[in-house]
Design an enzyme around this catalytic site. Structure first.
Site: not given
Ligand code: DSN
Length: 448
Positions: A54, A56, A199, A225, A228, A234
Protein backbone atom coordinates in the site's frame (compact mmCIF):
# COMPACT_ATOMS: atom_id res chain seq x y z
CA UNK A 1 10.49 -20.75 -18.30
CA UNK A 2 7.99 -22.23 -15.88
CA UNK A 3 6.48 -18.98 -14.70
CA UNK A 4 3.14 -20.53 -13.81
CA UNK A 5 4.48 -23.77 -12.36
CA UNK A 6 3.23 -22.97 -8.87
CA UNK A 7 -0.22 -22.00 -10.09
CA UNK A 8 -0.52 -25.20 -12.10
CA UNK A 9 -0.03 -27.17 -8.85
CA UNK A 10 -1.98 -24.92 -6.51
CA UNK A 11 -5.12 -24.20 -8.54
CA UNK A 12 -5.70 -26.40 -11.53
CA UNK A 13 -9.00 -24.74 -12.35
CA UNK A 14 -7.64 -21.18 -12.56
CA UNK A 15 -4.46 -22.42 -14.27
CA UNK A 16 -6.48 -24.17 -16.93
CA UNK A 17 -8.47 -21.03 -17.71
CA UNK A 18 -5.32 -18.88 -17.93
CA UNK A 19 -3.66 -21.49 -20.14
CA UNK A 20 -6.68 -21.49 -22.45
CA UNK A 21 -6.50 -17.71 -22.74
CA UNK A 22 -2.79 -17.92 -23.56
CA UNK A 23 -3.54 -20.47 -26.28
CA UNK A 24 -6.33 -18.24 -27.63
CA UNK A 25 -3.88 -15.35 -27.86
CA UNK A 26 -1.12 -17.49 -29.39
CA UNK A 27 -3.31 -19.29 -31.92
CA UNK A 28 -5.29 -16.30 -33.17
CA UNK A 29 -4.77 -12.98 -34.91
CA UNK A 30 -5.46 -10.21 -32.41
CA UNK A 31 -6.71 -7.27 -34.44
CA UNK A 32 -8.66 -5.20 -31.92
CA UNK A 33 -6.74 -1.92 -32.29
CA UNK A 34 -6.82 -1.14 -28.57
CA UNK A 35 -5.08 -4.39 -27.65
CA UNK A 36 -1.45 -5.42 -27.67
CA UNK A 37 0.96 -7.95 -26.16
CA UNK A 38 3.29 -6.94 -23.34
CA UNK A 39 6.79 -8.36 -23.13
CA UNK A 40 7.68 -11.13 -20.71
CA UNK A 41 9.62 -8.50 -18.74
CA UNK A 42 6.46 -6.42 -18.30
CA UNK A 43 4.51 -9.54 -17.31
CA UNK A 44 7.10 -10.33 -14.67
CA UNK A 45 7.00 -6.79 -13.26
CA UNK A 46 3.19 -7.01 -13.13
CA UNK A 47 3.40 -10.31 -11.31
CA UNK A 48 5.92 -8.97 -8.79
CA UNK A 49 5.69 -8.52 -5.02
CA UNK A 50 4.71 -4.88 -5.50
CA UNK A 51 1.14 -6.19 -5.56
CA UNK A 52 1.49 -6.61 -1.77
CA UNK A 53 2.16 -2.96 -1.00
CA UNK A 54 0.00 0.00 0.00
CA UNK A 55 1.44 3.39 -0.86
CA UNK A 56 -1.28 6.04 -0.83
CA UNK A 57 0.32 9.38 -1.62
CA UNK A 58 3.22 10.18 -3.91
CA UNK A 59 6.98 9.43 -3.79
CA UNK A 60 8.42 10.97 -0.62
CA UNK A 61 4.90 11.81 0.66
CA UNK A 62 3.19 8.56 1.60
CA UNK A 63 0.59 7.69 4.18
CA UNK A 64 2.18 4.27 4.89
CA UNK A 65 5.62 3.09 5.96
CA UNK A 66 7.86 0.76 4.00
CA UNK A 67 7.64 2.69 0.75
CA UNK A 68 11.32 3.12 -0.10
CA UNK A 69 11.13 0.87 -3.14
CA UNK A 70 7.59 1.85 -4.11
CA UNK A 71 8.96 5.42 -4.25
CA UNK A 72 11.85 4.27 -6.42
CA UNK A 73 9.68 2.36 -8.90
CA UNK A 74 7.11 5.16 -9.19
CA UNK A 75 9.84 7.76 -9.66
CA UNK A 76 11.39 5.59 -12.37
CA UNK A 77 8.04 5.37 -14.17
CA UNK A 78 7.45 9.13 -13.84
CA UNK A 79 10.92 10.07 -15.12
CA UNK A 80 10.61 7.70 -18.07
CA UNK A 81 7.15 9.08 -18.94
CA UNK A 82 8.46 12.66 -18.80
CA UNK A 83 11.40 11.75 -21.03
CA UNK A 84 9.35 9.69 -23.50
CA UNK A 85 6.75 12.41 -24.09
CA UNK A 86 8.86 15.51 -23.34
CA UNK A 87 6.58 16.86 -20.60
CA UNK A 88 7.40 18.50 -17.25
CA UNK A 89 4.91 16.50 -15.17
CA UNK A 90 3.51 12.96 -15.22
CA UNK A 91 1.18 11.10 -12.89
CA UNK A 92 1.36 7.33 -13.39
CA UNK A 93 -1.23 6.31 -10.79
CA UNK A 94 -4.57 6.31 -12.71
CA UNK A 95 -6.04 2.81 -12.64
CA UNK A 96 -6.92 3.16 -16.32
CA UNK A 97 -8.10 5.63 -18.95
CA UNK A 98 -11.54 6.37 -17.51
CA UNK A 99 -10.26 7.32 -14.03
CA UNK A 100 -7.51 9.38 -15.64
CA UNK A 101 -10.11 11.34 -17.57
CA UNK A 102 -12.39 11.71 -14.54
CA UNK A 103 -9.45 13.13 -12.61
CA UNK A 104 -8.95 15.76 -15.30
CA UNK A 105 -12.56 16.89 -14.89
CA UNK A 106 -12.14 16.90 -11.13
CA UNK A 107 -8.97 18.99 -11.41
CA UNK A 108 -10.21 21.71 -13.76
CA UNK A 109 -14.04 21.66 -13.88
CA UNK A 110 -16.97 22.11 -11.56
CA UNK A 111 -20.13 20.04 -11.86
CA UNK A 112 -22.33 21.58 -14.57
CA UNK A 113 -19.48 23.17 -16.55
CA UNK A 114 -19.63 22.96 -20.32
CA UNK A 115 -17.23 20.54 -21.99
CA UNK A 116 -16.73 19.43 -25.59
CA UNK A 117 -15.67 16.06 -26.97
CA UNK A 118 -15.76 13.84 -30.04
CA UNK A 119 -19.27 12.35 -30.30
CA UNK A 120 -19.25 8.65 -29.33
CA UNK A 121 -21.07 7.30 -32.41
CA UNK A 122 -18.59 9.30 -34.53
CA UNK A 123 -15.76 7.38 -32.89
CA UNK A 124 -15.33 9.24 -29.58
CA UNK A 125 -14.71 8.01 -26.03
CA UNK A 126 -17.44 7.42 -23.44
CA UNK A 127 -15.66 9.67 -20.94
CA UNK A 128 -15.54 12.63 -23.31
CA UNK A 129 -19.12 13.54 -22.44
CA UNK A 130 -21.29 10.73 -23.83
CA UNK A 131 -24.80 10.81 -22.35
CA UNK A 132 -24.58 7.35 -20.74
CA UNK A 133 -21.36 8.28 -18.92
CA UNK A 134 -21.18 10.29 -15.71
CA UNK A 135 -19.27 12.83 -17.80
CA UNK A 136 -22.31 13.47 -19.98
CA UNK A 137 -24.61 13.74 -16.97
CA UNK A 138 -22.57 15.85 -14.54
CA UNK A 139 -21.33 18.24 -17.20
CA UNK A 140 -23.04 20.15 -19.98
CA UNK A 141 -21.68 18.14 -22.86
CA UNK A 142 -21.53 19.65 -26.34
CA UNK A 143 -20.36 16.91 -28.72
CA UNK A 144 -18.59 17.61 -31.98
CA UNK A 145 -18.70 15.43 -35.06
CA UNK A 146 -16.92 14.18 -38.14
CA UNK A 147 -17.92 15.34 -41.62
CA UNK A 148 -19.51 13.19 -44.34
CA UNK A 149 -15.99 12.17 -45.40
CA UNK A 150 -15.17 10.87 -41.89
CA UNK A 151 -12.63 13.61 -41.03
CA UNK A 152 -13.08 15.85 -37.97
CA UNK A 153 -15.19 18.90 -38.72
CA UNK A 154 -12.87 21.69 -37.59
CA UNK A 155 -15.31 24.42 -38.67
CA UNK A 156 -18.01 22.92 -36.46
CA UNK A 157 -15.60 22.51 -33.55
CA UNK A 158 -14.55 26.17 -33.74
CA UNK A 159 -18.14 27.37 -34.11
CA UNK A 160 -19.32 25.29 -31.12
CA UNK A 161 -16.32 26.30 -29.00
CA UNK A 162 -16.88 30.02 -29.59
CA UNK A 163 -20.63 29.67 -29.05
CA UNK A 164 -20.51 27.55 -25.88
CA UNK A 165 -17.15 28.62 -24.38
CA UNK A 166 -16.42 25.21 -22.85
CA UNK A 167 -14.12 24.79 -19.88
CA UNK A 168 -12.32 22.00 -21.66
CA UNK A 169 -12.16 20.45 -25.09
CA UNK A 170 -11.14 16.83 -25.54
CA UNK A 171 -9.26 15.57 -28.55
CA UNK A 172 -8.92 11.82 -28.91
CA UNK A 173 -11.05 8.88 -29.97
CA UNK A 174 -11.55 5.14 -30.00
CA UNK A 175 -12.38 4.91 -33.65
CA UNK A 176 -10.76 7.68 -35.66
CA UNK A 177 -8.47 6.59 -38.45
CA UNK A 178 -6.86 9.91 -39.37
CA UNK A 179 -4.19 11.99 -37.68
CA UNK A 180 -5.55 14.17 -34.87
CA UNK A 181 -5.24 17.89 -35.75
CA UNK A 182 -3.68 18.86 -32.41
CA UNK A 183 -2.33 22.19 -33.63
CA UNK A 184 -5.67 23.41 -35.04
CA UNK A 185 -7.50 22.29 -31.91
CA UNK A 186 -4.92 23.98 -29.68
CA UNK A 187 -5.65 27.26 -31.48
CA UNK A 188 -9.41 26.79 -31.17
CA UNK A 189 -9.08 26.04 -27.44
CA UNK A 190 -6.93 29.15 -26.96
CA UNK A 191 -9.43 31.29 -28.83
CA UNK A 192 -12.31 29.93 -26.72
CA UNK A 193 -10.37 30.12 -23.44
CA UNK A 194 -10.64 26.35 -22.90
CA UNK A 195 -8.22 23.69 -21.75
CA UNK A 196 -7.26 21.36 -24.57
CA UNK A 197 -6.96 17.84 -23.20
CA UNK A 198 -5.49 15.28 -25.58
CA UNK A 199 -6.55 11.73 -24.75
CA UNK A 200 -3.96 9.88 -26.79
CA UNK A 201 -4.76 6.40 -25.45
CA UNK A 202 -4.82 4.91 -28.94
CA UNK A 203 -1.84 6.66 -30.46
CA UNK A 204 0.47 7.16 -27.45
CA UNK A 205 2.97 4.57 -28.68
CA UNK A 206 2.90 6.09 -32.16
CA UNK A 207 3.59 9.53 -30.65
CA UNK A 208 6.61 8.26 -28.69
CA UNK A 209 7.80 6.35 -31.74
CA UNK A 210 7.49 9.36 -34.05
CA UNK A 211 4.70 7.80 -36.15
CA UNK A 212 2.03 10.34 -35.13
CA UNK A 213 2.39 14.06 -34.38
CA UNK A 214 2.72 14.90 -30.70
CA UNK A 215 0.10 17.00 -28.87
CA UNK A 216 2.67 18.28 -26.35
CA UNK A 217 3.01 21.81 -27.79
CA UNK A 218 -0.71 22.29 -28.27
CA UNK A 219 -2.53 20.63 -25.36
CA UNK A 220 -2.54 21.68 -21.69
CA UNK A 221 -3.09 18.16 -20.38
CA UNK A 222 -2.53 14.74 -21.93
CA UNK A 223 -4.11 11.50 -20.78
CA UNK A 224 -3.44 7.99 -21.99
CA UNK A 225 -3.93 4.38 -21.17
CA UNK A 226 -0.73 2.40 -20.98
CA UNK A 227 -1.87 -0.88 -22.55
CA UNK A 228 -2.58 0.02 -26.17
CA UNK A 229 0.17 1.12 -28.56
CA UNK A 230 2.38 1.96 -25.53
CA UNK A 231 2.55 -1.82 -24.98
CA UNK A 232 2.44 -1.69 -21.19
CA UNK A 233 0.17 -3.18 -18.54
CA UNK A 234 -3.46 -2.06 -18.15
CA UNK A 235 -3.22 1.36 -16.54
CA UNK A 236 -3.32 5.09 -17.19
CA UNK A 237 -1.25 8.27 -17.02
CA UNK A 238 -1.91 12.00 -16.95
CA UNK A 239 0.68 14.48 -18.14
CA UNK A 240 0.80 18.25 -17.83
CA UNK A 241 2.57 20.19 -20.55
CA UNK A 242 4.58 23.43 -20.42
CA UNK A 243 1.60 25.09 -22.06
CA UNK A 244 -0.61 23.77 -19.25
CA UNK A 245 1.75 25.04 -16.55
CA UNK A 246 1.97 28.43 -18.26
CA UNK A 247 -1.82 28.64 -18.16
CA UNK A 248 -2.00 27.53 -14.53
CA UNK A 249 1.24 27.04 -12.54
CA UNK A 250 -0.68 24.82 -10.08
CA UNK A 251 -2.09 22.50 -12.72
CA UNK A 252 0.26 19.64 -11.88
CA UNK A 253 -0.66 19.72 -8.19
CA UNK A 254 -4.36 19.93 -9.11
CA UNK A 255 -4.04 16.82 -11.26
CA UNK A 256 -2.14 14.93 -8.57
CA UNK A 257 -4.68 15.89 -5.91
CA UNK A 258 -7.54 14.89 -8.20
CA UNK A 259 -6.12 11.37 -8.53
CA UNK A 260 -5.23 11.04 -4.85
CA UNK A 261 -7.02 11.73 -2.57
CA UNK A 262 -9.72 12.98 -4.95
CA UNK A 263 -10.60 9.85 -6.84
CA UNK A 264 -8.41 6.91 -5.98
CA UNK A 265 -6.81 5.21 -3.00
CA UNK A 266 -3.56 3.29 -3.10
CA UNK A 267 -1.83 3.09 -6.46
CA UNK A 268 -1.37 -0.37 -7.97
CA UNK A 269 2.38 -0.53 -7.48
CA UNK A 270 2.77 -3.75 -9.48
CA UNK A 271 1.15 -1.95 -12.43
CA UNK A 272 3.42 1.04 -11.85
CA UNK A 273 6.37 -1.38 -12.04
CA UNK A 274 5.01 -2.74 -15.32
CA UNK A 275 4.55 0.80 -16.67
CA UNK A 276 8.15 1.66 -15.74
CA UNK A 277 9.42 -1.40 -17.61
CA UNK A 278 7.20 -0.75 -20.63
CA UNK A 279 8.30 2.90 -20.85
CA UNK A 280 11.92 1.69 -20.63
CA UNK A 281 11.18 -0.43 -23.71
CA UNK A 282 9.39 2.47 -25.42
CA UNK A 283 12.50 4.63 -25.06
CA UNK A 284 14.67 2.16 -27.00
CA UNK A 285 15.39 2.72 -30.72
CA UNK A 286 13.62 -0.59 -31.58
CA UNK A 287 10.36 0.94 -30.42
CA UNK A 288 10.60 3.63 -33.10
CA UNK A 289 10.83 0.87 -35.66
CA UNK A 290 7.86 -0.85 -34.07
CA UNK A 291 5.70 2.30 -34.15
CA UNK A 292 6.61 2.99 -37.78
CA UNK A 293 5.86 -0.61 -38.73
CA UNK A 294 2.43 -0.47 -37.01
CA UNK A 295 1.44 2.36 -39.38
CA UNK A 296 3.05 0.73 -42.44
CA UNK A 297 1.16 -2.46 -41.65
CA UNK A 298 -2.12 -0.58 -41.20
CA UNK A 299 -1.68 1.15 -44.55
CA UNK A 300 -0.84 -2.17 -46.24
CA UNK A 301 -3.87 -3.82 -44.66
CA UNK A 302 -6.15 -0.94 -45.65
CA UNK A 303 -4.85 -0.99 -49.25
CA UNK A 304 -5.31 -4.76 -49.41
CA UNK A 305 -8.86 -4.59 -48.09
CA UNK A 306 -9.89 -1.83 -50.48
CA UNK A 307 -8.23 -3.60 -53.43
CA UNK A 308 -10.40 -6.59 -52.60
CA UNK A 309 -13.62 -4.59 -52.54
CA UNK A 310 -13.96 -3.76 -48.84
CA UNK A 311 -15.22 -0.26 -48.07
CA UNK A 312 -13.29 1.67 -45.40
CA UNK A 313 -14.34 4.84 -43.61
CA UNK A 314 -12.28 7.73 -45.12
CA UNK A 315 -10.86 5.25 -47.65
CA UNK A 316 -7.79 4.40 -45.62
CA UNK A 317 -5.86 5.20 -42.49
CA UNK A 318 -3.11 7.44 -41.10
CA UNK A 319 -2.60 5.45 -37.92
CA UNK A 320 -2.90 1.92 -36.55
CA UNK A 321 -6.56 1.24 -37.24
CA UNK A 322 -9.28 1.18 -39.85
CA UNK A 323 -13.04 0.96 -39.91
CA UNK A 324 -14.86 -1.35 -42.28
CA UNK A 325 -18.20 0.02 -43.49
CA UNK A 326 -20.65 -2.85 -44.05
CA UNK A 327 -23.72 -0.75 -44.86
CA UNK A 328 -23.81 -1.67 -48.57
CA UNK A 329 -25.86 -4.75 -47.62
CA UNK A 330 -27.84 -3.08 -44.85
CA UNK A 331 -27.46 -1.68 -41.33
CA UNK A 332 -26.18 -3.33 -38.15
CA UNK A 333 -24.06 -6.04 -39.79
CA UNK A 334 -20.82 -5.64 -37.82
CA UNK A 335 -21.89 -8.49 -35.55
CA UNK A 336 -21.79 -10.97 -38.46
CA UNK A 337 -18.25 -10.11 -39.52
CA UNK A 338 -17.00 -10.06 -35.91
CA UNK A 339 -18.50 -13.50 -35.22
CA UNK A 340 -17.42 -15.11 -38.47
CA UNK A 341 -13.85 -13.84 -38.08
CA UNK A 342 -13.76 -14.92 -34.43
CA UNK A 343 -14.65 -18.49 -35.44
CA UNK A 344 -11.74 -18.36 -37.87
CA UNK A 345 -9.37 -17.09 -35.17
CA UNK A 346 -9.28 -13.39 -36.10
CA UNK A 347 -10.39 -11.08 -33.28
CA UNK A 348 -11.89 -7.72 -34.26
CA UNK A 349 -14.69 -5.64 -32.81
CA UNK A 350 -18.00 -4.49 -34.19
CA UNK A 351 -18.10 -0.70 -34.07
CA UNK A 352 -20.23 2.22 -35.09
CA UNK A 353 -19.27 4.13 -38.20
CA UNK A 354 -19.99 7.86 -38.65
CA UNK A 355 -23.74 8.40 -39.21
CA UNK A 356 -24.34 4.76 -38.37
CA UNK A 357 -27.88 3.79 -39.42
CA UNK A 358 -27.98 1.19 -36.62
CA UNK A 359 -27.18 1.14 -32.87
CA UNK A 360 -23.95 0.94 -30.79
CA UNK A 361 -24.78 -2.67 -29.81
CA UNK A 362 -25.50 -3.69 -33.39
CA UNK A 363 -23.34 -1.21 -35.27
CA UNK A 364 -22.72 -1.25 -39.01
CA UNK A 365 -18.95 -1.39 -38.97
CA UNK A 366 -15.96 -3.34 -37.74
CA UNK A 367 -12.86 -1.79 -36.21
CA UNK A 368 -9.51 -3.46 -36.67
CA UNK A 369 -5.86 -2.61 -36.35
CA UNK A 370 -2.25 -3.70 -36.39
CA UNK A 371 -0.52 -2.98 -33.02
CA UNK A 372 -0.69 -6.56 -31.71
CA UNK A 373 0.18 -8.28 -35.00
CA UNK A 374 3.15 -5.94 -35.39
CA UNK A 375 4.37 -6.88 -31.91
CA UNK A 376 4.37 -10.50 -33.13
CA UNK A 377 6.71 -9.46 -35.93
CA UNK A 378 4.27 -9.45 -38.84
CA UNK A 379 4.92 -7.10 -41.76
CA UNK A 380 3.29 -5.88 -44.98
CA UNK A 381 3.41 -9.29 -46.67
CA UNK A 382 1.35 -10.85 -43.87
CA UNK A 383 -1.04 -7.88 -43.95
CA UNK A 384 -1.70 -8.48 -47.65
CA UNK A 385 -2.58 -12.09 -46.91
CA UNK A 386 -4.84 -11.14 -43.98
CA UNK A 387 -6.56 -8.48 -46.11
CA UNK A 388 -7.58 -11.17 -48.62
CA UNK A 389 -8.83 -13.43 -45.82
CA UNK A 390 -10.97 -10.68 -44.30
CA UNK A 391 -12.29 -9.63 -47.70
CA UNK A 392 -13.29 -13.25 -48.38
CA UNK A 393 -15.21 -13.27 -45.13
CA UNK A 394 -16.92 -9.95 -45.94
CA UNK A 395 -18.15 -11.64 -49.13
CA UNK A 396 -19.14 -14.82 -47.32
CA UNK A 397 -21.48 -12.99 -44.94
CA UNK A 398 -23.06 -10.77 -47.62
CA UNK A 399 -26.40 -12.58 -47.60
CA UNK A 400 -27.01 -12.06 -43.87
CA UNK A 401 -29.20 -9.13 -42.77
CA UNK A 402 -29.95 -7.94 -39.26
CA UNK A 403 -33.69 -8.51 -38.60
CA UNK A 404 -35.68 -5.28 -38.38
CA UNK A 405 -37.68 -6.74 -35.48
CA UNK A 406 -35.61 -6.30 -32.30
CA UNK A 407 -36.95 -9.45 -30.61
CA UNK A 408 -35.69 -11.57 -33.52
CA UNK A 409 -32.08 -10.34 -33.50
CA UNK A 410 -30.72 -12.51 -30.66
CA UNK A 411 -31.99 -15.78 -32.18
CA UNK A 412 -30.89 -14.80 -35.68
CA UNK A 413 -27.34 -14.02 -34.56
CA UNK A 414 -27.18 -17.28 -32.56
CA UNK A 415 -28.27 -19.28 -35.62
CA UNK A 416 -25.79 -17.39 -37.78
CA UNK A 417 -22.99 -18.39 -35.44
CA UNK A 418 -24.05 -22.04 -35.47
CA UNK A 419 -24.25 -22.02 -39.26
CA UNK A 420 -20.81 -20.44 -39.53
CA UNK A 421 -19.26 -23.19 -37.41
CA UNK A 422 -19.84 -25.53 -40.35
CA UNK A 423 -18.94 -22.99 -43.02
CA UNK A 424 -16.17 -24.15 -45.36
CA UNK A 425 -14.60 -20.67 -45.76
CA UNK A 426 -14.49 -20.22 -41.97
CA UNK A 427 -12.92 -23.62 -41.39
CA UNK A 428 -10.35 -23.24 -44.15
CA UNK A 429 -9.42 -19.83 -42.80
CA UNK A 430 -9.12 -21.19 -39.26
CA UNK A 431 -6.43 -23.60 -40.49
CA UNK A 432 -4.61 -20.84 -42.39
CA UNK A 433 -4.70 -18.50 -39.39
CA UNK A 434 -3.24 -21.23 -37.18
CA UNK A 435 -0.46 -21.83 -39.71
CA UNK A 436 0.44 -18.12 -39.75
CA UNK A 437 0.36 -17.85 -35.94
CA UNK A 438 2.77 -20.77 -35.59
CA UNK A 439 5.30 -18.80 -37.67
CA UNK A 440 5.10 -15.85 -35.26
CA UNK A 441 5.19 -17.36 -31.76
CA UNK A 442 4.02 -15.12 -28.96
CA UNK A 443 5.26 -16.22 -25.55
CA UNK A 444 6.66 -19.63 -26.44
CA UNK A 445 7.35 -21.65 -23.35
CA UNK A 446 5.86 -19.16 -20.90
CA UNK A 447 3.57 -21.70 -19.28
CA UNK A 448 5.44 -24.90 -19.87
N1 DSN B 1 -12.26 0.86 -24.82
C1 DSN B 1 -11.13 1.44 -25.45
C2 DSN B 1 -11.02 1.03 -26.89
O1 DSN B 1 -11.23 -0.13 -27.17
O2 DSN B 1 -10.70 1.83 -27.75
C3 DSN B 1 -11.06 2.91 -25.25
O3 DSN B 1 -12.25 3.56 -25.48
Amino acid sequence: MDRLAKLSEADKEAFSIIKSELERQEDGLEMIPSENFVSKAVLEAMGSVFTNKYSEGYPGKRYYGGNQFADEIETLAIERAKKAFGVPHANVQPYSGSPANLAVYFAVCKKGDTIMGHNLPDGGHLTHGWKASITGQWFNSVPYHVKEDGYLDLDEIRRLALEHRPKLIWVGATAYVREFPFEALGKIADEAGAYLVADIAHVAGLVIGGAHKSPVEHAHIITTTTHKTLRGPRGGMIMVTEKGLKNDPELAQKIDRAIFPGLQGGPHDHTTAGIAVALGEDLKPEFREYAGQVVKNAKALAEGLMKNGVKLVTNGTDNHMMLIDLTAEGPGRGVFLQNALELAGITVNKNTIPNDPSSPFYPSGVRLGTPALTTRGMKEVEMQKIAVWIADMVNEIKKYRLPAEKSEIGGYVKNFREEMKGNAVVNKLRAEVLGLCKKFPLYGSLMR
